[in-house]
Design a protein around this motif. Structure first.
Motif, PDB file in Angstrom:
ATOM      1  N   ASP A 121      67.138 -14.709-106.045  1.00  0.00           N
ATOM      2  CA  ASP A 121      68.152 -15.606-105.550  1.00  0.00           C
ATOM      3  C   ASP A 121      68.189 -16.207-104.422  1.00  0.00           C
ATOM      4  OD1 ASP A 121      68.432 -13.309-103.910  1.00  0.00           O
ATOM      5  OD2 ASP A 121      70.531 -12.922-104.490  1.00  0.00           O
ATOM      6  N   PHE A 122      66.895 -16.442-103.565  1.00  0.00           N
ATOM      7  CA  PHE A 122      66.903 -17.048-102.465  1.00  0.00           C
ATOM      8  C   PHE A 122      66.759 -18.543-102.602  1.00  0.00           C
ATOM      9  CE2 PHE A 122      64.133 -19.129 -99.243  1.00  0.00           C
ATOM     10  CZ  PHE A 122      64.662 -18.897 -98.163  1.00  0.00           C
ATOM     11  N   ASP A 123      67.664 -19.236-102.040  1.00  0.00           N
ATOM     12  CA  ASP A 123      67.495 -20.731-102.055  1.00  0.00           C
ATOM     13  C   ASP A 123      67.261 -21.373-100.754  1.00  0.00           C
ATOM     14  OD1 ASP A 123      68.580 -23.272-102.211  1.00  0.00           O
ATOM     15  OD2 ASP A 123      68.553 -23.037-104.488  1.00  0.00           O
ATOM     16  N   ALA A 124      66.377 -22.018-100.262  1.00  0.00           N
ATOM     17  CA  ALA A 124      65.922 -22.527 -99.054  1.00  0.00           C
ATOM     18  C   ALA A 124      67.259 -23.314 -98.647  1.00  0.00           C
ATOM     19  CB  ALA A 124      64.611 -23.417 -99.345  1.00  0.00           C
ATOM     20  N   ARG A 125      67.764 -24.197 -99.427  1.00  0.00           N
ATOM     21  CA  ARG A 125      68.883 -25.047 -99.033  1.00  0.00           C
ATOM     22  C   ARG A 125      70.291 -24.276 -99.111  1.00  0.00           C
ATOM     23  NH1 ARG A 125      71.448 -30.412-102.481  1.00  0.00           N
ATOM     24  NH2 ARG A 125      73.164 -30.721-100.774  1.00  0.00           N
ATOM     25  N   PHE A 126      70.795 -23.541-100.144  1.00  0.00           N
ATOM     26  CA  PHE A 126      72.028 -23.024-100.264  1.00  0.00           C
ATOM     27  C   PHE A 126      72.275 -21.604 -99.585  1.00  0.00           C
ATOM     28  CE2 PHE A 126      71.719 -26.060-103.950  1.00  0.00           C
ATOM     29  CZ  PHE A 126      72.836 -26.988-103.550  1.00  0.00           C
ATOM     30  N   SER A 127      70.980 -20.971 -99.349  1.00  0.00           N
ATOM     31  CA  SER A 127      71.028 -19.652 -98.500  1.00  0.00           C
ATOM     32  C   SER A 127      71.065 -19.705 -97.136  1.00  0.00           C
ATOM     33  CB  SER A 127      69.862 -18.844 -98.987  1.00  0.00           C
ATOM     34  OG  SER A 127      69.926 -18.327-100.275  1.00  0.00           O
ATOM     35  N   ALA A 128      70.828 -21.280 -96.630  1.00  0.00           N
ATOM     36  CA  ALA A 128      70.823 -21.228 -95.206  1.00  0.00           C
ATOM     37  C   ALA A 128      72.182 -21.311 -94.634  1.00  0.00           C
ATOM     38  CB  ALA A 128      70.106 -22.653 -94.840  1.00  0.00           C
ATOM     39  N   LYS A 129      72.114 -20.498 -93.388  1.00  0.00           N
ATOM     40  CA  LYS A 129      73.373 -20.433 -92.428  1.00  0.00           C
ATOM     41  C   LYS A 129      73.423 -21.173 -91.275  1.00  0.00           C
ATOM     42  CE  LYS A 129      73.521 -15.288 -93.729  1.00  0.00           C
ATOM     43  NZ  LYS A 129      73.789 -13.943 -93.079  1.00  0.00           N
ATOM     44  N   ALA A 130      72.342 -21.666 -90.874  1.00  0.00           N
ATOM     45  CA  ALA A 130      72.353 -22.815 -89.768  1.00  0.00           C
ATOM     46  C   ALA A 130      70.988 -23.474 -89.575  1.00  0.00           C
ATOM     47  CB  ALA A 130      72.662 -21.987 -88.489  1.00  0.00           C
ATOM     48  N   ARG A 131      71.119 -24.388 -89.290  1.00  0.00           N
ATOM     49  CA  ARG A 131      69.992 -25.550 -89.076  1.00  0.00           C
ATOM     50  C   ARG A 131      69.895 -26.161 -87.541  1.00  0.00           C
ATOM     51  NH1 ARG A 131      71.923 -25.831 -94.041  1.00  0.00           N
ATOM     52  NH2 ARG A 131      70.381 -26.088 -95.926  1.00  0.00           N
ATOM     53  N   HIS A 132      68.736 -26.041 -87.059  1.00  0.00           N
ATOM     54  CA  HIS A 132      68.617 -26.442 -85.582  1.00  0.00           C
ATOM     55  C   HIS A 132      67.825 -27.520 -85.481  1.00  0.00           C
ATOM     56  CE1 HIS A 132      70.599 -22.550 -84.801  1.00  0.00           C
ATOM     57  NE2 HIS A 132      69.980 -22.082 -85.653  1.00  0.00           N
ATOM     58  N   TYR A 133      68.232 -28.641 -84.718  1.00  0.00           N
ATOM     59  CA  TYR A 133      67.387 -29.974 -84.472  1.00  0.00           C
ATOM     60  C   TYR A 133      67.049 -30.139 -83.156  1.00  0.00           C
ATOM     61  CZ  TYR A 133      67.842 -31.529 -89.475  1.00  0.00           C
ATOM     62  OH  TYR A 133      67.661 -31.852 -90.801  1.00  0.00           O
ATOM     63  N   LEU A 134      66.092 -30.778 -82.824  1.00  0.00           N
ATOM     64  CA  LEU A 134      65.760 -31.268 -81.522  1.00  0.00           C
ATOM     65  C   LEU A 134      65.653 -32.773 -81.443  1.00  0.00           C
ATOM     66  CD1 LEU A 134      64.735 -30.889 -78.290  1.00  0.00           C
ATOM     67  CD2 LEU A 134      62.323 -30.527 -79.629  1.00  0.00           C
ATOM     68  N   TYR A 135      66.174 -33.459 -80.404  1.00  0.00           N
ATOM     69  CA  TYR A 135      65.812 -34.939 -80.311  1.00  0.00           C
ATOM     70  C   TYR A 135      65.279 -35.149 -79.118  1.00  0.00           C
ATOM     71  CZ  TYR A 135      65.775 -39.752 -81.145  1.00  0.00           C
ATOM     72  OH  TYR A 135      65.286 -41.049 -81.201  1.00  0.00           O
ATOM     73  N   ARG A 136      64.080 -35.849 -78.946  1.00  0.00           N
ATOM     74  CA  ARG A 136      63.096 -35.974 -77.718  1.00  0.00           C
ATOM     75  C   ARG A 136      63.218 -37.239 -77.194  1.00  0.00           C
ATOM     76  NH1 ARG A 136      57.511 -34.769 -78.267  1.00  0.00           N
ATOM     77  NH2 ARG A 136      57.250 -34.683 -76.208  1.00  0.00           N
ATOM     78  N   ILE A 137      63.687 -37.493 -76.032  1.00  0.00           N
ATOM     79  CA  ILE A 137      63.771 -38.688 -75.341  1.00  0.00           C
ATOM     80  C   ILE A 137      62.646 -38.774 -74.165  1.00  0.00           C
ATOM     81  CG2 ILE A 137      64.914 -40.544 -74.119  1.00  0.00           C
ATOM     82  CD1 ILE A 137      67.576 -39.564 -75.650  1.00  0.00           C
ATOM     83  N   ALA A 138      61.599 -39.663 -74.325  1.00  0.00           N
ATOM     84  CA  ALA A 138      60.920 -39.827 -73.227  1.00  0.00           C
ATOM     85  C   ALA A 138      61.391 -40.921 -72.396  1.00  0.00           C
ATOM     86  CB  ALA A 138      59.478 -40.268 -73.772  1.00  0.00           C
ATOM     87  N   ASN A 139      61.828 -40.461 -71.029  1.00  0.00           N
ATOM     88  CA  ASN A 139      62.901 -41.220 -70.045  1.00  0.00           C
ATOM     89  C   ASN A 139      61.822 -41.493 -69.076  1.00  0.00           C
ATOM     90  OD1 ASN A 139      65.881 -40.818 -68.102  1.00  0.00           O
ATOM     91  ND2 ASN A 139      64.821 -42.651 -69.342  1.00  0.00           N
ATOM     92  N   ARG A 140      60.896 -42.520 -69.099  1.00  0.00           N
ATOM     93  CA  ARG A 140      60.216 -42.897 -68.001  1.00  0.00           C
ATOM     94  C   ARG A 140      59.943 -44.474 -68.075  1.00  0.00           C
ATOM     95  NH1 ARG A 140      54.495 -40.115 -70.058  1.00  0.00           N
ATOM     96  NH2 ARG A 140      53.717 -42.122 -71.281  1.00  0.00           N
ATOM     97  N   ARG A 141      59.255 -45.021 -67.264  1.00  0.00           N
ATOM     98  CA  ARG A 141      59.014 -46.439 -67.165  1.00  0.00           C
ATOM     99  C   ARG A 141      57.799 -46.725 -68.181  1.00  0.00           C
ATOM    100  NH1 ARG A 141      62.344 -50.359 -66.468  1.00  0.00           N
ATOM    101  NH2 ARG A 141      60.681 -51.628 -65.765  1.00  0.00           N
TER     102      ARG A 141
END
Length: 247
Positions: A101-121
């Motif tokens: 009964d494990f479902d990768a999508r529907f059994s998920a309780k939380a999702r974590h994302y990272l966004y990276r900004i390279a802040n340089r000249r």
């Protein structure tokens, strides 16, 4: 029929996204072909989230069924061997037997994302395609203040793609933190689920705050407008990573 969970790392640059698409390379199809190559079985891989073209993953989760039982390490190593032969930028980090009964999508309780900004000249060389290069120095303290106005249970219509297929724009955003690490800015977002383009839309709006073009009040007003036209520009895909999924 044994069910398997796999944790997946990928560079999304060469792919049209996670989901299988006719005539275009996808992460899902690359893994399905690798599993078929060693198992002799055609499978349908179901992922925890459908990342867009160019989006990366540090630990995407997916499940599939096979008629024959294999050792998890064999599944991981055999799939990786075929992915490598096909020159795919995908790696199976772990494989495990899971309950039927494990479902990768529907059994998920939380999702974590990272966004990276390279802040340089200076432009990016090694990190090209793996972070958003922004030459103008951004005010991360102001961005973080604005981000906290967006955390919570809201109607996120403003930050939702017009192509989003979710039944409701109402979501609970548990975390949206902005921090500077030298020349890199990390934006971390957590929720049970996200709308299509939600994280990239939030990041684009926070960049306007970081540039001094908007204030935290402006970001909050955009949220309350519940109007896609009120959103800042959508941040490019290359800076976004699916970090992990909780079960």
């Amino acid at each position: 029929m044994p069910r398997y969970r796999i944790d997946i790392e990928y560079d999304g640059t060469p792919y049209a996204g996670w989901q299988r698409q006719a005539g275009q390379p996808s992460v899902q199809e690359a893994i399905e072909k690798a599993i078929a190559a060693f198992s002799g079985e055609e499978i349908t891989l179901k992922g925890a989230g459908r990342t867009d073209a160019g989006v990366h993953a540090l630990s995407q989760v997916a499940h599939f069924d096979l008629s024959r039982e294999w050792k998890p390490d064999t599944v991981r190593d055999a799939a990786n061997a075929h992915l490598s032969l096909a020159r795919q930028t995908v790696s199976i980090l772990r494989a495990a037997h899971v309950a039927e009964d494990f479902d990768a999508r529907f059994s998920a309780k939380a999702r974590h994302y990272l966004y990276r900004i390279a802040n340089r000249r200076a432009p990016l060389a090694l990190e090209r395609g793996r972070a958003w290069h922004v030459a103008r120095r951004l005010d991360t303290a102001g961005m973080h203040e604005a981000a906290q106005r967006l955390v919570g249970h809201h109607d996120f219509t403003t930050f939702r793609s017009v192509q989003c297929q979710a039944k409701s724009p109402v979501k609970t955003l548990d975390r949206l933190d902005v921090m500077r690490l030298g020349e890199e800015i990390e934006i971390r977002a957590s929720a049970r689920s996200f709308l299509h383009n939600q994280v990239r839309s939030l990041v684009g709006t926070l960049k306007k705050v970081g540039e001094g073009r908007w204030t935290a009040d402006d970001a909050e007003a955009a949220l309350k407008a519940r109007d896609r036209a009120a959103c800042g520009p959508v941040a490019p895909a290359e800076g976004l990573y699916l970090v992990s999924v909780d079960y």
